[in-house]
Design an enzyme around this catalytic site. Structure first.
Site, PDB file in Angstrom:
ATOM      1  N   ASP A  79       0.809  -1.228   0.000  1.00  0.00           N
ATOM      2  CA  ASP A  79       0.000   0.000   0.000  1.00  0.00           C
ATOM      3  C   ASP A  79       0.842   1.277   0.000  1.00  0.00           C
ATOM      4  O   ASP A  79       1.985   1.303   0.442  1.00  0.00           O
ATOM      5  CB  ASP A  79      -0.963   0.012   1.192  1.00  0.00           C
ATOM      6  N   GLU A 137      -0.713  -1.763   5.278  1.00  0.00           N
ATOM      7  CA  GLU A 137       0.241  -1.699   6.400  1.00  0.00           C
ATOM      8  C   GLU A 137       0.150  -0.353   7.098  1.00  0.00           C
ATOM      9  O   GLU A 137       0.337  -0.243   8.298  1.00  0.00           O
ATOM     10  CB  GLU A 137       1.672  -1.941   5.895  1.00  0.00           C
ATOM     11  N   GLU A 138      -0.164   0.700   6.286  1.00  0.00           N
ATOM     12  CA  GLU A 138      -0.147   2.073   6.805  1.00  0.00           C
ATOM     13  C   GLU A 138      -1.400   2.385   7.609  1.00  0.00           C
ATOM     14  O   GLU A 138      -2.257   3.132   7.165  1.00  0.00           O
ATOM     15  CB  GLU A 138      -0.020   3.078   5.653  1.00  0.00           C
ATOM     16  N   HIS A 361       7.771   8.908   4.084  1.00  0.00           N
ATOM     17  CA  HIS A 361       6.496   9.626   4.189  1.00  0.00           C
ATOM     18  C   HIS A 361       6.606  11.088   3.726  1.00  0.00           C
ATOM     19  O   HIS A 361       5.644  11.836   3.859  1.00  0.00           O
ATOM     20  CB  HIS A 361       5.909   9.581   5.617  1.00  0.00           C
TER      21      HIS A 361
HETATM   22 NI    NI Z   1       6.557   1.413   5.567  1.00  0.00          NI
END
Ligand code: NI
Length: 389
Positions: A79, A137-138, A361
C-alpha cells in the site's frame, strides 16, 4: 561493497521496471486492486500456487519445493500513502494525492524478483516458500486480516524487510529483540466549569488543568521509564477555549505513546490513567482518557535474526550488518507474535543525498534502486541457506 547475486543481476531491469510501474500507480490501504492483480499474475506466471482475496486484497503465493521440509514465509506490503508527490521522477505517481512515500512499491518488487529466482531453484528446495503480499500496512493493520485468513498456517518462520532511507546503500540494520515500537494513540477530554476570565473563583479552568497534564505526562518518560529503555509520550494536538476573557470549560488533547516492550506499554497506560485521575481529583475536573492500542512492538526472534545476519554477511561485508532501531510502528509485529521471524532494514538513502534528507512519508520520497537488488539478494540467500544445503 554489496555483492548482488548473479541471478538477481540478470533480472535487475525487470525488478526496477516493476517498482517504477507500481510507483506510478499507487493505491491506498485495502484498495490495492491493480497491485494485487499484477502480483497474482506474476506469481502465476512463475508456476506458483496463488490465492487472492486473502486479508481482503492480499495475495499469497506458494512455492512447493521438490523435497519436503519447513515452510518459510517472506512478506511484502503493497500500500501507498495519502501524500501528493512533489518530486520530479519519470515514474511519478499519476494519482493525485496518493504516493508510494514509504517504499512499499520497492518491497513488492523485491519480493516478486525473489520469487522469480527461487521458482527457478525449486528442484533444489527442501521445503516451501510462501510469498505474502499484504494490503494496508499504513494504519489499518492489514497483517491481522491476512493472519485471520490463514496466511501463516503451516508456516515455520517469517521474514520481512523495509527499505530504509535513514541509512546509506550498503548498510543493513539487523537486530534481535525490539526493532520498532508499539504505536498507540490517545484522546484526553478535560471537563471543567467555565466562567468569566476575571472571576476564576468557582470555575474549573480546563486550560490551566491541561498545562498540569502536559507537564505531568512527561514524567512517565523521564521518571517512570528505565533510562536504558525507550518510551515516548507526545501530545500532538490540543483544542479548547472560546475567547481571551472566558475561562474554558473543556479541552481536548490528542497524542501518541511509543514503547518497545509490552511491559512499558502497559506501564504508560497505567501511569497515564493514574496521573489523570489524580489531577482530576486535585482540580475537581472530570478527565476522560480514551487510549487505543496501535500496532504492537516489532520484536525479532534471536535465532531467526542470526540467520538473516549470516545471509546478509554473504551479500555485504560485515560493515553493512549494523543494528538500527526506530520508534515507528510496523504491522509485521502481528506475524512475529504468532511465529518466529525477523524484520530487518535495507539502507536505501538516494544516491547523492545524506541519510535523513529524504525521509520516509515525505512528498519527495525516493530511494536508491540498487537497494532493491540488495533486498532480493538477501532474501534469495536466506532461502538458499535455510532450504538448500
Ligand atoms: Ni513502511
Amino acid at each position: 561493497m554489496v555483492h548482488i547475486r548473479p541471478e538477481i543481476e540478470d533480472i535487475k531491469n525487470e525488478i526496477i521496471d516493476l517498482r517504477r510501474d507500481l510507483h506510478k500507480h499507487p493505491e491506498l490501504g485495502f484498495e490495492v486492486h491493480r497491485t494485487a492483480k499484477i502480483v497474482a499474475d506474476y506469481l502465476l506466471s512463475l508456476g506458483l500456487e496463488v490465492k487472492t482475496g486473502i486479508g481482503k486484497t492480499g495475495v499469497v503465493g506458494e512455492l512447493i519445493g521438490a523435497n519436503p521440509g519447513p515452510t518459510i514465509a517472506l512478506r511484502a506490503d503493497m500500500d501507498a500513502l495519502p501524500v501528493q508527490e512533489t518530486g520530479n521522477v519519470p515514474y511519478k505517481s499519476i494519482h493525485d494525492g496518493i504516493m508510494h512515500a514509504c517504499g512499499h512499491d520497492g518491497h513488492t518488487a523485491i519480493l516478486l524478483g525473489t520469487a522469480k529466482v527461487l521458482a527457478s531453484m525449486k528442484d533444489k528446495l527442501h521445503g516451501n516458500v510462501r510469498f505474502i503480499f499484504q494490503p494496508a500496512e499504513e494504519g489499518d493493520g492489514g497483517a491481522r486480516f491476512m493472519i485471520e485468513d490463514g496466511c501463516l498456517d503451516q508456516v515455520d518462520e517469517i521474514y520481512g524487510l523495509h527499505l530504509w532511507n535513514y541509512q546509506s546503500y550498503g548498510q543493513m540494520g539487523i537486530q534481535s529483540g525490539s526493532v520498532m515500537a508499539a504505536a498507540d494513540g490517545f484522546h484526553i477530554y478535560i471537563k471543567g466549569k467555565g466562567g468569566h476570565g476575571a472571576a476564576p473563583q468557582g470555575t474549573v479552568d480546563a486550560i490551566a488543568i491541561s498545562g498540569q497534564i502536559i507537564t505531568a505526562l512527561q514524567t512517565i518518560v523521564s521518571r517512570n521509564t528505565n533510562p536504558l529503555e525507550n518510551t515516548v509520550v507526545t501530545i500532538g494536538k490540543i483544542n479548547g477555549g472560546y475567547n481571551f476573557n472566558v475561562i474554558a470549560d473543556e479541552v481536548k488533547m490528542e497524542g501518541t505513546a511509543r514503547s518497545y516492550t509490552e511491559e512499558n506499554r502497559q506501564m504508560i497506560k497505567t501511569r497515564m490513567k493514574d496521573i489523570l485521575d489524580g489531577i482530576g481529583k486535585a482540580f475537581d475536573a472530570e478527565i476522560i482518557l480514551d487510549y487505543w492500542d496501535g500496532y504492537p512492538p516489532t520484536i525479532n526472534h534471536e535465532i531467526q535474526t542470526e540467520k538473516v545476519k549470516q545471509a546478509t554477511c554473504k551479500i555485504t561485508d560485515n560493515l553493512g550488518c549494523r543494528p538500527y532501531l526506530s520508534m515507528g510502528g510496523e504491522d509485521f509485529s502481528y506475524y512475529l507474535q504468532k511465529i518466529p521471524g525477523c524484520f530487518f532494514f535495507i539502507g536505501s538513502a538516494p544516491l547523492g543525498h545524506e541519510p535523513m534528507s529524504v525521509p520516509h512519508h515525505c512528498s519527495h520520497f525516493d530511494f536508491d534502486e540498487r537497494a532493491l537488488l540488495a533486498g532480493s539478494s538477501i532474501f534469495v540467500q536466506l532461502i538458499e541457506d535455510l532450504l538448500i544445503s
